[in-house]
Enzyme design. Structure first.
Site, PDB file in Angstrom:
ATOM      1  N   ARG A 106      -8.880  -3.053 -22.238  1.00 51.62           N
ATOM      2  CA  ARG A 106      -9.025  -3.028 -23.691  1.00 51.62           C
ATOM      3  C   ARG A 106     -10.409  -2.539 -24.130  1.00 51.62           C
ATOM      4  NH1 ARG A 106      -5.085  -5.922 -26.285  1.00 51.62           N
ATOM      5  NH2 ARG A 106      -6.396  -6.109 -28.111  1.00 51.62           N
ATOM      6  N   ASN A 152     -12.856  -9.374 -31.911  1.00 54.98           N
ATOM      7  CA  ASN A 152     -12.201  -8.068 -31.779  1.00 54.98           C
ATOM      8  C   ASN A 152     -11.868  -7.621 -33.190  1.00 54.98           C
ATOM      9  OD1 ASN A 152     -10.639  -5.856 -30.959  1.00 54.98           O
ATOM     10  ND2 ASN A 152      -8.786  -7.096 -30.805  1.00 54.98           N
ATOM     11  N   GLU A 163       1.294  16.696 -24.091  1.00 57.61           N
ATOM     12  CA  GLU A 163       1.057  15.454 -23.350  1.00 57.61           C
ATOM     13  C   GLU A 163       0.301  15.747 -22.044  1.00 57.61           C
ATOM     14  OE1 GLU A 163       1.077  12.467 -23.967  1.00 57.61           O
ATOM     15  OE2 GLU A 163       1.308  11.397 -22.091  1.00 57.61           O
ATOM     16  N   LYS A 218      -3.395  14.157 -21.183  1.00 56.02           N
ATOM     17  CA  LYS A 218      -3.672  13.383 -19.967  1.00 56.02           C
ATOM     18  C   LYS A 218      -4.901  13.961 -19.255  1.00 56.02           C
ATOM     19  CE  LYS A 218      -1.101  10.122 -20.106  1.00 56.02           C
ATOM     20  NZ  LYS A 218      -0.927  10.202 -21.462  1.00 56.02           N
TER      21      LYS A 218
END
Ligand code: F6R
Length: 624
Positions: free
Chosen positions: A27, A101, A493, A497
């Site tokens: 995260r 957060n 895509e 990546k």
């Protein structure tokens, strides 16, 4: 976007918290910190950089004892990733620590107020002001009631939250209320884990799944006071609140690398199973789609005359592919919208517009805001989501969960393929409901979908060639990706990546668009990856892309072709040929995306980069 863990129980908190932070590091990994309370005393440590830096600091400085604690792993918003800006932030007394957060939008006013009333702030963050506001509330209550009593920290948290604007998850501990860890949330995730003689707070169940599968969903604007033997949840105004309890249906092994070098390689390998799980039990009697949560009558779905898909990043690419399937099978006009742009362009939404929100995490703030905007305008929202009980499905009218299992690597892979499967299922369902496809036609596509796990398995079996190619191209500066029809979003895509993992200039284009500008980028030796449509589908598409390949070859490009097995017509034009099994055109992205995922992963690995945690990124983007 920042990972948070809180613990109250019979174990040493620091061990539990560090283990949880390890599972939440996806995260954010700009800094990490912990605080524990031991016999009424607060102790904390924090370090810029990855969690390892904190672990080393703790090893050097001696253990922090205490059975109540909080921890944080940061994705920087306010202030650079330095030691002082790392969380936890403490108040002037050094007794209270808070982690956060999100973004507190009115922090400048609150900070000025705190400074004016004599508080000393030492960081550039919006979070630190919360520690001082909590301190003032604790002091005010002590003034009235004498020394702090159990429950004082939760009450202080409620009072402070009522003054905050923006999106936040906050978790705090205080030496003056020693058994409690207190959490609050608004527009940002926080789950409670209920164990035996111990309880947890975390941004994601992965942080405590090693200890308990029992989870409670903390709702919007709620505060949880968690002690070793008790969980109390209230609204911000103090009234007791209802929370939904659920059982997490995956175990710790799903959140571990299981012998793979990277989470990403493991998650790529899991794709056949993830697709199979997403399909499992979805088709009920009469071919009806079984959604996980349905608060949307079929009559209303029959009336849908426009679909808007809202999503970000990889999920947006899934939406672009879904548009081809929806328009072809359902004959319903479909727009695909970047969620971050959606509400700002004043889209035309009516009661008969269906908005499909696609999100792996279910917490992406841009997508959540799009959902809220659509519902404000009285449109219906269907979520396609991977994380059970997250905000986006909770705020939608209907939900289809993708059942990919936990996706830990920052770069999305299995979530993408299962989002596609989810979109195909929704499209088929609508086609049947609106009568644009007969039951047997739907059944035949479902049969083809059922064969996709095996097809993806075959692609995975032949990836050595792709890994070798990635090693060979590791020194390149730029790679182009071209596609047509559903191959176009696959090209986007593939480029995304490579950008995010290998930090290379990687651009995806619709192959037909190349001659309108981007072809100027082509020079001798430039690697160009081309996703070729099936020659068995619309022949004209195949012919056109072969022409596009010739255009780049004529300018010296090195052409890497991803094409169907047996496509002999493209073979003469490929410097490298990557073959995928023959599948129906609309389902082709499920097989063509896989070599591009493997390529990006292997190339980043060859460059010695951090595949699972690329720089500047975080898995779950809970700010706009
Ligand atoms: C790229 C990637 C991101 C996410 C995007 C949306 O590999 O993972 O582009 O797809 O941030 O995230 P979710 O799907 O959680 O809404």
């Amino acid at each position: 976007m920042c990972g948070i863990v809180g613990y109250a129980g019979h174990r040493q908190a620091v061990g539990v918290v560090l283990e949880g932070l390890g599972r939440l590091e996806y995260r954010g990994y700009d800094s990490a910190g912990v605080a524990v309370v031991d016999r009424g005393q607060l102790k904390s440590r924090k370090r810029a950089g990855k969690l390892l830096n904190l672990v080393e600091a703790l090893e050097r400085g001696g253990p922090l004892a205490g059975r109540v604690g909080v921890g944080h792993t940061r994705w920087a918003t306010h202030g650079a990733p330095t030691d002082p800006n790392a969380h936890p932030h403490v108040d002037c007394t050094g007794q209270l620590a808070v982690v956060h957060n999100g973004i507190i939008e009115n922090f400048a006013t609150l900070r000025a107020e705190a400074l004016a009333s004599g508080h000393e702030l030492s960081s550039e963050t919006d979070t630190e002001v919360v520690a001082h506001l909590l301190e003032s509330e604790m002091a005010a209550m002590a003034g009235v009631d004498g020394p702090a009593r159990p429950g004082a920290l939760a009450e202080a948290m409620r009072r402070v939250c009522r003054r905050l604007q923006g999106a936040f998850t906050l978790v705090a501990v205080d030496g003056r209320d020693p058994g409690a860890v207190v959490g609050a949330r608004r527009n940002s995730p926080l789950v409670i884990g209920r164990g035996q003689g111990e309880n947890f707070l975390a941004s994601d169940v992965a942080a405590f799944i090693a200890y308990t599968p029992h989870a409670l969903e903390l709702g919007q604007d709620q505060v949880a006071e968690v002690r070793a033997d008790q969980v109390r949840v209230t609204d911000f105004d103090g009234s007791p609140a209802q929370v939904r309890e659920y059982l997490v249906d995956w175990d710790i092994s799903a959140a571990e690398k299981a012998g793979y070098q990277y989470f990403m390689s493991k998650e790529i390998a899991e794709q056949p199973r993830a697709i199979a799980d997403t399909l499992l039990g979805r088709v009920g009697p009469g071919g009806k789609l079984v959604l996980d949560e349905m608060r949307l009558p079929e009559d209303e779905l029959r009336e849908v005359d426009k679909i808007i898909i809202a999503a970000c990043g990889t999920a947006y690419h899934a939406g672009m592919i879904a548009k081809y399937a929806i328009e072809h099978w359902c004959r319903i006009p479909c727009e695909v919208e970047l969620a971050s742009e959606f509400r700002y362009r004043d889209p035309i939404l009516t009661r008969t517009t269906l908005v499909i929100a696609i999100s792996q995490s279910g917490e992406t703030m841009d997508t959540l805001m799009a959902v809220r905007h659509a519902r404000d305008q009285k449109s219906r929202v269907l979520a396609i989501c991977n994380v059970n009980g997250s905000s986006i499905p909770r705020e939608s009218d209907a939900v289809l969960y993708t059942r990919a299992g936990p996706e830990v690597a920052v770069a999305s892979t299995k979530a993408f393929l299962t989002q596609l499967v989810g979109c195909y299922l929704v499209a088929l369902y609508l086609a049947q409901l609106q009568g644009t496809k007969f039951g047997d036609e739907v059944g035949s596509v479902i049969d083809q979908l059922m064969r996709m796990p095996a097809a993806v398995d075959r692609v995975l079996d032949s990836m050595d060639q792709v890994r070798e190619l990635a090693r060979e191209l590791a020194g390149e500066r730029c790679v182009l990706f071209l596609g047509r029809h559903v191959g176009y979003p696959v090209a986007l895509e593939g480029a995304l990546k490579l950008k995010e993992l290998a930090y290379m200039q990687a651009e995806g284009f619709a192959a037909g668009e190349l001659k309108h500008g981007p072809i100027a980028l082509v020079e001798a030796g430039l690697p160009v990856v081309v996703v070729v449509p099936s020659p068995e589908g619309r022949a004209v598409l195949h012919d056109k892309i072969v022409s596009n390949i010739q255009e780049v070859r004529a300018r010296g490009a090195r052409v890497i072709v991803v094409a169907e097995e047996g496509d002999t017509r493209v073979r003469p034009y490929a410097d490298t040929l990557i073959e995928v099994p023959q599948v129906p055109t609309l389902l082709q992205p499920l097989v063509t995306a896989v070599p591009l995922q493997v390529f990006a992963c292997a190339l980043a690995s060859a460059k010695g980069l951090d595949v699972d945690q690329p720089r500047n990124l975080a898995k779950s983007v809970t700010v706009e």
